[in-house]
Design a protein around this motif. Sequence first.
Motif, short mmCIF file in Angstrom:
data_model
loop_
_atom_site.label_atom_id
_atom_site.label_comp_id
_atom_site.label_asym_id
_atom_site.label_seq_id
_atom_site.Cartn_x
_atom_site.Cartn_y
_atom_site.Cartn_z
N TYR A 368 0.81 -1.21 0.00
CA TYR A 368 0.00 0.00 0.00
C TYR A 368 0.85 1.27 0.00
O TYR A 368 0.32 2.38 -0.07
N ASP A 369 2.17 1.13 0.07
CA ASP A 369 3.06 2.29 0.08
C ASP A 369 3.10 2.90 -1.32
O ASP A 369 3.58 2.28 -2.28
N SER A 370 2.63 4.14 -1.46
CA SER A 370 2.51 4.77 -2.76
C SER A 370 3.86 4.93 -3.46
O SER A 370 3.96 4.72 -4.68
N GLU A 371 4.91 5.28 -2.72
CA GLU A 371 6.23 5.49 -3.33
C GLU A 371 6.82 4.18 -3.83
O GLU A 371 7.47 4.14 -4.89
N VAL A 372 6.60 3.10 -3.08
CA VAL A 372 7.08 1.78 -3.52
C VAL A 372 6.37 1.36 -4.81
O VAL A 372 6.99 0.89 -5.76
N ILE A 373 5.06 1.54 -4.83
CA ILE A 373 4.27 1.16 -6.01
C ILE A 373 4.71 1.99 -7.22
O ILE A 373 4.88 1.46 -8.32
N LYS A 374 4.90 3.29 -7.01
CA LYS A 374 5.35 4.16 -8.11
C LYS A 374 6.70 3.69 -8.66
O LYS A 374 6.89 3.63 -9.88
N ALA A 397 -13.23 -2.68 -11.43
CA ALA A 397 -14.54 -2.48 -12.05
C ALA A 397 -15.63 -3.30 -11.37
O ALA A 397 -16.80 -2.93 -11.38
N LYS A 398 -15.23 -4.41 -10.73
CA LYS A 398 -16.22 -5.23 -10.01
C LYS A 398 -16.78 -4.46 -8.82
O LYS A 398 -17.97 -4.49 -8.55
N ASP A 399 -15.89 -3.77 -8.08
CA ASP A 399 -16.30 -2.99 -6.91
C ASP A 399 -15.14 -2.06 -6.55
O ASP A 399 -14.14 -2.49 -6.00
N SER A 400 -15.30 -0.79 -6.87
CA SER A 400 -14.20 0.16 -6.67
C SER A 400 -13.90 0.44 -5.21
O SER A 400 -12.87 1.02 -4.88
N SER A 401 -14.80 0.06 -4.29
CA SER A 401 -14.58 0.34 -2.87
C SER A 401 -14.04 -0.87 -2.10
O SER A 401 -13.83 -0.80 -0.91
N LYS A 402 -13.80 -1.97 -2.80
CA LYS A 402 -13.46 -3.21 -2.11
C LYS A 402 -11.99 -3.31 -1.74
O LYS A 402 -11.63 -3.81 -0.69
N ASN A 403 -11.10 -2.85 -2.60
CA ASN A 403 -9.67 -3.04 -2.39
C ASN A 403 -8.94 -1.72 -2.62
O ASN A 403 -8.67 -1.34 -3.76
N TYR A 404 -8.63 -1.03 -1.53
CA TYR A 404 -8.00 0.30 -1.63
C TYR A 404 -6.60 0.21 -2.23
O TYR A 404 -6.20 1.07 -3.02
N ASN A 405 -5.84 -0.83 -1.89
CA ASN A 405 -4.47 -0.94 -2.38
C ASN A 405 -4.40 -0.98 -3.90
O ASN A 405 -3.50 -0.41 -4.52
N LEU A 406 -5.37 -1.63 -4.52
CA LEU A 406 -5.37 -1.71 -5.99
C LEU A 406 -5.57 -0.35 -6.63
O LEU A 406 -5.06 -0.08 -7.72
N THR A 407 -6.32 0.53 -5.96
CA THR A 407 -6.54 1.86 -6.54
C THR A 407 -5.23 2.66 -6.58
O THR A 407 -5.06 3.51 -7.47
N TRP A 412 -1.02 5.04 -10.30
CA TRP A 412 0.31 5.23 -10.87
C TRP A 412 0.42 4.64 -12.26
O TRP A 412 1.19 5.15 -13.09
N ILE A 413 -0.33 3.60 -12.56
CA ILE A 413 -0.34 3.07 -13.93
C ILE A 413 -0.86 4.14 -14.89
O ILE A 413 -0.29 4.38 -15.95
N LEU A 414 -1.97 4.81 -14.50
CA LEU A 414 -2.58 5.81 -15.37
C LEU A 414 -1.75 7.09 -15.44
O LEU A 414 -1.65 7.72 -16.49
#
Length: 500
Positions: A368-374, A397-407, A412-414
Amino acid sequence: MKFSIYEDRITKLILRDDGKNEFQFYKLNESGELNLIGSIFINDPILDFIWMKQVKSLSNGQSNGHKSSKKRELNGGMKSSSNIETFDGNLIALTSNSLLIISSTSNSILEKKSNEYNITKLLSAENGLILGSTNNNDNIIQWDLMNNDITKIKVPKFQSILLSRDTIFIGTQSGLQVGHFEKNKFIKENEIAYKKGVQLIVDIDLDQNLIQSSNNIDILTQDSTNKTIYEGDDIKNIQVINAIEERRIFIITTNSIQIYSIEGQYIHKITTSQPIDDILQIDDNLFIIWHNDNDIYSQQFSISQSEIVVSPPTNSQTNKSNPTFIEFDENLLTTTLTEESLEATLIQSLDDNITNPTTLIEICSSEYDSEVIKSIIIKLTVPQIEKLYQFISKEIAKDSSKNYNLTIWLKWILLINGNHIAQNSDLDLKTLRSSLSDGLKTLPNLYSIKGKLQLLKLQSELRNKAVNNTEEAHDITTTMDDDNIIFANGEVDDTTTTIA
């Protein structure tokens, strides 16, 4: 309070008591409701801000309903004005030291550039090209953000300016100068005297402009013919809007909206019960925008009305959303990996001939660390990014509120590879956009819950502090059974309180 409007998006700037500046982002829906979609705090004082436009030229004879004309980029270069304006969600904000590119979708600063030319006012922002002015309004700074090229253009000291076409209009204290830019300076071709100066220039079409000089509003034609259409000391704003399939002039005064044809013929007057700031159009619907202190409001109207009673929505008028439940998946991988092992595991999974979606989602969900993911996203190849985007976007797309880490991964992908993804027809964006739009509707509820929790926490701290101070002063020991105490909006229900 300052605010900026573009299409259905509004951002307002609020100066907080702690000295920080807060940008709040709103979206106006078709029913006239302003929905808060995010906010961001900026430490430095804000001088000016403006939405960034993306203008796409039409080809193959297509038209967006407006007359085709030619526009000139500064210092030459012609471009067609047959175009479509699109919104990319970015706000340009200016401080004394920096120019900030802020994303209203991720509520983050995408880029920070040094304000080395001391720009104090933003004039326009289009396709990555920023136009600003210096403190004395005698220089225009053209800043190409894509190439980081900066050009300084000498101009007469101006009160107003119109840069949208091959002919440049500059309003001064004594009149209107007409000309063009050449070799980093303004070349005057014509000058029209206005004894009281020119405070505002509004583009109507290829052949006409609206000129505000003190209390007069004139239509200026290409042959320099002036026609006064309005006189009054109550002018607040001038807009040209497509209404009922025709372009019309809307003059906003302190207590009315005056409507004219683009030829200057008077059509109609709508009185308003209080001053309004702006008019917005969504599809065929028109909305007024006004503010009161730090609050901003919208209200739908039609040009056939004779009066608008301006009133903020009450609780009974506000549509209440259904409660939002955030689900936590207990099966998500919770083992913490180092950045190196996470990167190696992810790349191995992406490079497999047949990638297991469950395994890939678990790997990403563990961080969940934003800098690591980036850092990891930057190192991935294009094929790896495409595969990772497909799996993550499908899961969100299945549920945008289910998994915060994926967001965070998706953000960073986008941000890093959004241009490639948008141009790749094999990658689906519609499903993800629809799901995220649904998720945005829950934000006002979450902001409300956050505020209430902060209030209850503060009340609890003050109550405990008061009890402790009393005990220290009077040496009185009081034991309270917390299980039997009910706090509602900061008050105690005495009927269920037991004091031992």
